[in-house]
Each structure stands twice: as C-alpha cells, then as structure tokens.
Design a protein around this motif. Structure first.
Motif, short mmCIF file in Angstrom:
data_model
loop_
_atom_site.label_atom_id
_atom_site.label_comp_id
_atom_site.label_asym_id
_atom_site.label_seq_id
_atom_site.Cartn_x
_atom_site.Cartn_y
_atom_site.Cartn_z
N SER A 102 38.33 30.59 109.40
CA SER A 102 37.70 29.29 109.20
C SER A 102 38.67 28.27 108.62
O SER A 102 38.38 27.08 108.61
N TYR A 103 39.83 28.74 108.13
CA TYR A 103 40.80 27.80 107.58
C TYR A 103 41.78 27.28 108.63
O TYR A 103 42.62 26.45 108.34
N LEU A 104 41.66 27.79 109.86
CA LEU A 104 42.43 27.20 110.96
C LEU A 104 41.49 26.31 111.75
O LEU A 104 40.32 26.66 111.96
N ASN A 105 41.98 25.17 112.19
CA ASN A 105 41.14 24.26 112.97
C ASN A 105 40.92 24.84 114.37
O ASN A 105 41.89 25.12 115.08
N PHE A 108 42.63 23.17 117.86
CA PHE A 108 44.06 22.96 118.12
C PHE A 108 44.78 24.30 118.25
O PHE A 108 44.37 25.29 117.65
N HIS A 148 40.76 31.18 118.01
CA HIS A 148 39.77 32.21 118.37
C HIS A 148 40.34 33.27 119.31
O HIS A 148 39.71 34.28 119.54
N TYR B 210 38.98 24.15 107.27
CA TYR B 210 40.25 23.74 107.90
C TYR B 210 40.71 22.37 107.39
O TYR B 210 41.88 22.04 107.54
N ARG B 227 42.44 13.18 113.36
CA ARG B 227 42.84 14.29 114.20
C ARG B 227 41.96 15.49 113.89
O ARG B 227 41.22 15.97 114.75
N HIS B 228 41.95 15.95 112.66
CA HIS B 228 41.28 17.21 112.36
C HIS B 228 39.76 17.09 112.32
O HIS B 228 39.05 17.92 112.89
N ARG B 231 37.99 15.33 115.97
CA ARG B 231 37.92 16.19 117.14
C ARG B 231 36.78 17.20 117.05
O ARG B 231 36.13 17.54 118.03
N ASN B 232 36.51 17.67 115.83
CA ASN B 232 35.43 18.63 115.67
C ASN B 232 34.07 17.95 115.59
O ASN B 232 33.07 18.53 116.00
N PRO B 307 38.22 24.16 123.13
CA PRO B 307 38.87 25.31 123.74
C PRO B 307 38.03 26.59 123.66
O PRO B 307 38.18 27.47 124.50
N ARG B 308 37.15 26.68 122.67
CA ARG B 308 36.34 27.89 122.57
C ARG B 308 35.37 28.01 123.73
O ARG B 308 35.01 29.09 124.15
N ARG B 310 35.92 26.41 126.76
CA ARG B 310 36.70 26.41 127.98
C ARG B 310 37.07 27.82 128.43
O ARG B 310 37.00 28.16 129.59
N LEU B 311 37.42 28.65 127.49
CA LEU B 311 37.99 29.94 127.87
C LEU B 311 36.95 31.03 128.05
O LEU B 311 37.28 32.16 128.32
#
Lengths: 319, 312
Positions: A102-105, A108, A148, B210, B227-228, B231-232, B307-308, B310-311
């Motif tokens: 959860s600490y990685l966005n 990206f 992920h 994050y 950015r961070h 986007r979310n 991306p979660r 998309r894949l």
C-alpha cells in the motif's frame, strides 16, 4: 563519533476526534551513530512508529510536536520550514514502511517511482536506477512493472531501492518485514545488512520482534508507553537485561524453550495513553514493583553504555 | 459482447410491462362518441395491437431489424422522424451541461480537497450543499423567472423571430443564446454532487499510504497532488462519466420541460402518458444502447488509466 540522528526529549501529542489531547511520546532520547544500527523494539502502541514518523516530520494530522529536538547530521531540523526539510527527506534520511503493497502507488511503474526519488537532474538517472534495482536483487524488467505484478518481497526491495537512490546516510525501517512471510523477511533483513555495509548506512530499525532486533542491530532501545525504558547493546539485552520489561520480553523468546515447555507471555496489556498508571507506567505488570514505583516515575539512569528507567537500579526520579 | 442479449432482455421486459397495464392508446379514443367502435377496431388491427403481446414484441423486433422503429399512434408519423427532430436539441443541451459540469466541478473538487478545513473549502462545500438540495426543476424555474424579468436571456424555444433571415453564423449564435438558459440550469443542478464526489475521491487518495511515501521521497506538494493523488482520484470518476453518458437523453427531461426546450424530454413524457407504444419503446431502446455504450466507454477509459484493470 559523528551522530547521524539524535533525538532529545521528544514529546508528541495525539489529538483524538473527541476528548483532550494526550502525550504519546513522553520524552524520547536516542541517537544513532555513523554506521550504527539501532533497533527500536516494543509492543504495538508503544510509540515506535510515531518516533520514526516524527524524525521524517511526517506525523499524521492529528499528532503534534510538543517539545524536544531532532538533529540529523548534527543539524537541528525541528524549526526547518517544510520546504527546507523536503530537501533532507530522501537525501539525508529515507524511510521504508511496513506494507510495501500500500506504500507504493498502484498506478505507476516501479521504475518510475524509484526514478522520481532521484534528486537533481543530470544524465544517467535511469541507468543508476536500474543498477540499484539489480543491486537490491531485482531484474531489469521490474523497472517496467506495476506494483501489483510484484510479490511482497519484491515490492519491499523496490521500496529499499527508492530509499537508497540518493545515498542517504540514515535509513529508517519501520517494521519492514512484518507484512512478509518468514523466508522473504529473512531475505529483506540480509539485504538491509548488506546495504548498510556497502553504502556506509546508519539505520533506525523498528520492530516488535526482539529476536530480530538482537540479530540485526548493535544497539537496542526498548520502548514502553511512549518512553525508552532501556537502551543497551544487543548482547547485554539478550544476556543480561536490566529492565523488568526487557527481561520478560527476552524470557518469552522461543529460543529459550525446551520442547514441551509452555510458551510464556507477559500478563496485562500496554496501558492506555489517556489513563496511564501513576508512577512507573510499567508497574501494573511488573513482578518487582516496590512502593516507590506506584508514586514516582523513574528517570534515565546510566548503566555502562546504555540507560535504564527502573527503580531497581537507583532512585533517580524523572523531573 | 454480452450487451446484445442484454438489449433483448431489456426491451422485452419493458415491452411486456407497458402492455401489461390495462388498455392502450385507443382506449381513450373510445370515449369519443364521434369515433365508431369499428374504426377503433380496425386501427388496432392496423397497428397489430389485437395480437398477443409476444407476437407484438416479435413484430416490433422484426421491424427493428429493418431499422424501422414503427409509427407513432398520436402523430401518425414514423417514430424515427419524431425523435430525429428532437434528438439534436437534447444532445446539444446535454453535451453543453456535461462539458461545463465536469470542467468546473473537477478542478473545484481538487482545489477544495487541498484546502480541506479552510474557509475556501467550507464556502464551496456550503454552496455545493445548496446546489444538491435544490431540485433541478426549481433551479430551472428560478432561472426562467430571472431571465424573464431581466430579459438578458431568451426564454423558451431554440430560435428567435429573426432566425429565418439570419446567416449561418448568426443562426448558430442565436441557438447558443437559447441554449444558455436550460444549459446553465442543468449545469447548476449537476455540479454540486460531482464536486463532492471529486473532492471525496481526492481526499481519500491524499490519505493513502503511498502519499506518505511520496512525502518521504521529498517530492514537492505540486507533484504529490497532481501526479500521485490525482491519478488515483480520477479512476473512480471514469465510471461516473460512463453513467453520465447514458443519461444524456433522459437526464435533461425536467429542465427541458420547464424551460420549454424542445428536446426528447417532453416527447417521451407525452408518449408515456398517452401510451404511444412504439415511441416509448424507441426512447427506451436508445436509453439502453446509451447505457451500454457509456459503460463500454468507461471500461475502455479505466483500462487506459488503471494498470491493475488493464492487465486482468
């Protein structure tokens, strides 16, 4: 010896949504020398993570600095403006966290998140990133993958690369292995040791696992109810613990059992900060408690290289 | 591809429900003493209303396959002609209001999430709350009242009297002027909840772990916000955008009726009231297709943004 980090009499308060604010760090003193690793050990709710967050000046909105000083590379950073301190984050001191997932966005790629941490422009940023990813044990294609798609261990390695990309002198690791399974955790601990050696890194290692602390660090600070109750070398903690709390923690280590023994626990629970016991906050759980423990709070008493807060070793009372 | 059976199911169920109610369009005509029962019977037969409901459905479906939406009972012209006339106006109104709603609500939502707890946020949230509380028709009525009093905006219709002699460009400007009143009414009615949604999404993103990481890296506030967090925060809005697309034809009905904008709203309302079967079915069909298209667009956009997804 040069101090990478020094915390003096740090007090932090917590302001709940309802009710009065309470002190959750009650005068924390500690220091981390160059190339030294200090483990901050204690139960959940003892204030370890708050201490780490305070050093990064990343306290949640409901927590406030009250008093004390934080020195990074002998520079007092308490009064630095956010803009000034931002230059220190990631450059002089970095941090890794408990749950890398959860600490990685999530939106990206791993690579772009490491790359983004690089201070200053200049060519070769991407090459440097990939080189560091390799160094922490990841293949080059991880650069292009999303969080992920990575396992927990790989995610933590990405976090480590992100933290080390600017060669900081100090790394704060907040329970970096808690969310990982045992073998993965072992790999991460070995990696951190290797990085310390290779990059001349000092580390503040936060854990609730006393055997991991002993294994990892040369100095150990045991925290209880927002204070450090004992500070000593890893060997002393393991073989001759001073504070009754440390003694009980160490006696609970599974290494000390023969097969068939009943697993020991420490009776009682961490006290509620809103309602700390009068006197020494450990006295309700302490087998050695005396009359003075119910009345007065023990101060920091020197013992060899370390300190202890317990009336067993003198009657120095906290001011 | 699951949307083809979906459309069959949707149209079938709506068809049956409409026909389940007792009576039909011609029931009202029976009240009229000047029309003989024989005439009404022959009209029913002409439109196929004497057959069982299932047969009627397949008759309608068969026509649909030949791009024939049937004929309106009350106007005696093809349904496609009726809808074609009004569709343009409704589309213009919806696109106008969706465009401005999103253009205004999204930045305001982000700004006020950043200013959470300060007076800027409190003021905007206060107005948003008022906007959400007032129903769209009341906003439209107030605007009509205001426009009629001050004469700054034309009220009702799509054109002025001099329209016939105007050049192409003047015609366009005149149309826009008429669009302004219903357009503003609809925008004001929608903007509040979209603002709140965006603000909450952005706040939630800002509270994520994050973001702590991003701070720990020493990134600037601007980079962290735009950015961070952004986007979310935008990802859930994409689904909302899909639903918005599906309501372009029906969402404006109330405002259209009150501001007398000649769109689909009035047409569909009258059709339902007079039980003009094929007209109702056509509008339901268009609504269904739009809903499916909207979801499809949202799915594609989400896959592009997250991306979660998309894949998978």
């Amino acid at each position: 010896m040069e101090k990478m980090l020094e915390i003096k009499k740090l007090e932090v308060s917590f302001r709940p949504a309802v009710g009065e604010s309470v002190k959750i760090l009650r005068g924390v003193n500690l220091s981390v020398g160059k190339n030294e690793s200090l483990a901050l050990a204690g139960e959940s709710g003892s204030g370890k993570t708050v201490t780490a967050r305070a050093v990064m000046k990343l306290l949640p909105n409901n927590m406030n600095f009250e008093k004390g000083e934080i020195l990074i590379r002998d520079r007092n950073v308490m009064n630095l403006k956010e803009q000034e301190f931002r230059k220190i984050r990631g450059k002089d001191v970095s941090m890794i966290f408990q749950e890398p997932s959860s600490y990685l966005n999530p939106v990206f790629t791993a690579g772009s998140q490491v790359l983004e941490a690089v201070k200053g422009d200049g060519p070769g940023r991407k090459e440097r990133t990939i080189k560091l990813l390799n160094e922490v044990g990841l293949k080059e294609n991880v650069f292009y993958q999303y969080p992920h798609q990575l396992s927990g261990g790989m995610q933590q390695r990405v976090m480590i690369a992100m933290a080390l990309i600017n060669n900081p002198g100090l790394l704060i690791a907040d329970e970096p292995t808690t969310a990982l399974d045992v073998t993965t955790a072992y790999g991460i601990v070995e990696l951190l040791k290797e990085m310390m050696e290779k990059h001349g890194l000092s580390m503040l290692f936060i854990t609730h696992d006393i055997s991991l602390a002993v294994n990892f660090a040369n100095m150990i600070a045991v925290m209880y109810a927002g204070r450090i109750v004992e500070l000593a070398g890893a060997g002393e903690i393991l073989n001759s613990p001073l504070h009754p709390y440390t003694e009980m923690l160490v006696s609970c280590l599974p290494e000390k059992y023969k097969s068939g023994d009943k697993i020991k626990t420490i009776e009682g629970k961490v006290p509620d900060f809103r309602d700390l016991p009068k006197g020494c906050s450990f006295h309700p759980r302490c087998p050695y408690k005396k009359e003075i423990c119910l009345r007065e709070e023990p101060g920091e008493m020197k013992r060899g290289e370390g300190i202890v807060r317990c009336f067993k070793y003198g009657d120095f009372v906290e001011a | 591809m699951q949307f083809i059976p979906l459309l069959f199911g949707m149209t079938f169920i709506s068809f049956v429900i409409i026909q389940l109610a007792p009576g039909d369009y011609f029931t009202q005509l029976q009240m009229n003493p000047e029309i003989s029962p024989q005439t009404i019977e022959s009209m029913r037969r002409n439109f196929g209303l004497d057959k069982p409901v299932i047969a009627q459905y397949f008759y309608w479906l068969g026509n649909l396959a030949r791009f024939n939406l049937g004929e309106s009972f009350s106007y005696h012209v093809p349904v496609s002609f009726l809808i074609g006339q009004k569709l343009k106006n409704t589309l213009a109104l919806s696109v106008f209001s969706i465009f401005f709603t999103w253009l205004i609500a999204i930045p305001l939502g982000v700004y006020s999430a950043i200013k959470e707890g300060r007076w800027q946020e409190k003021m905007m949230s206060f107005f948003a709350y008022i906007g959400i509380s007032i129903p769209s028709f009341l906003i439209a009525m107030l605007l009509v009242f205001f426009a009629a009093r001050t004469m700054v905006l034309p009220v009702g219709g799509t054109t002025s009297v001099f329209y016939i002699n105007a050049t192409g460009w003047e015609k366009f400007i005149d149309y826009l002027k008429h669009l302004l009143l219903p357009g503003i009414a609809l925008t004001l009615a929608e903007i509040g909840w979209l603002y709140r949604l965006m603000k909450n999404n952005f706040l939630e993103a800002l509270g994520s772990p994050y973001i702590v990481t991003a701070h720990a890296k020493g990134l600037s506030d601007g980079r962290i916000y735009f950015r961070h967090a952004l986007r979310n925060a935008v990802n859930p809005m994409i689904t909302i955008f899909g639903y918005t697309l599906s309501s372009v034809l029906s969402g404006a009905a109330l405002v259209e009726i009150i501001t007398n904008w000649p769109g689909m709203g009035r047409l569909i309302l009258d059709a339902v009231l007079s039980r003009d079967l094929y007209l109702v079915m056509a509008s339901l069909l268009i609504g269904g297709v739009l809903l499916i298209l909207g979801n499809l667009v949202a799915d594609i956009l989400i896959a592009a943004a997250d991306p979660r997804v998309r894949l998978r």
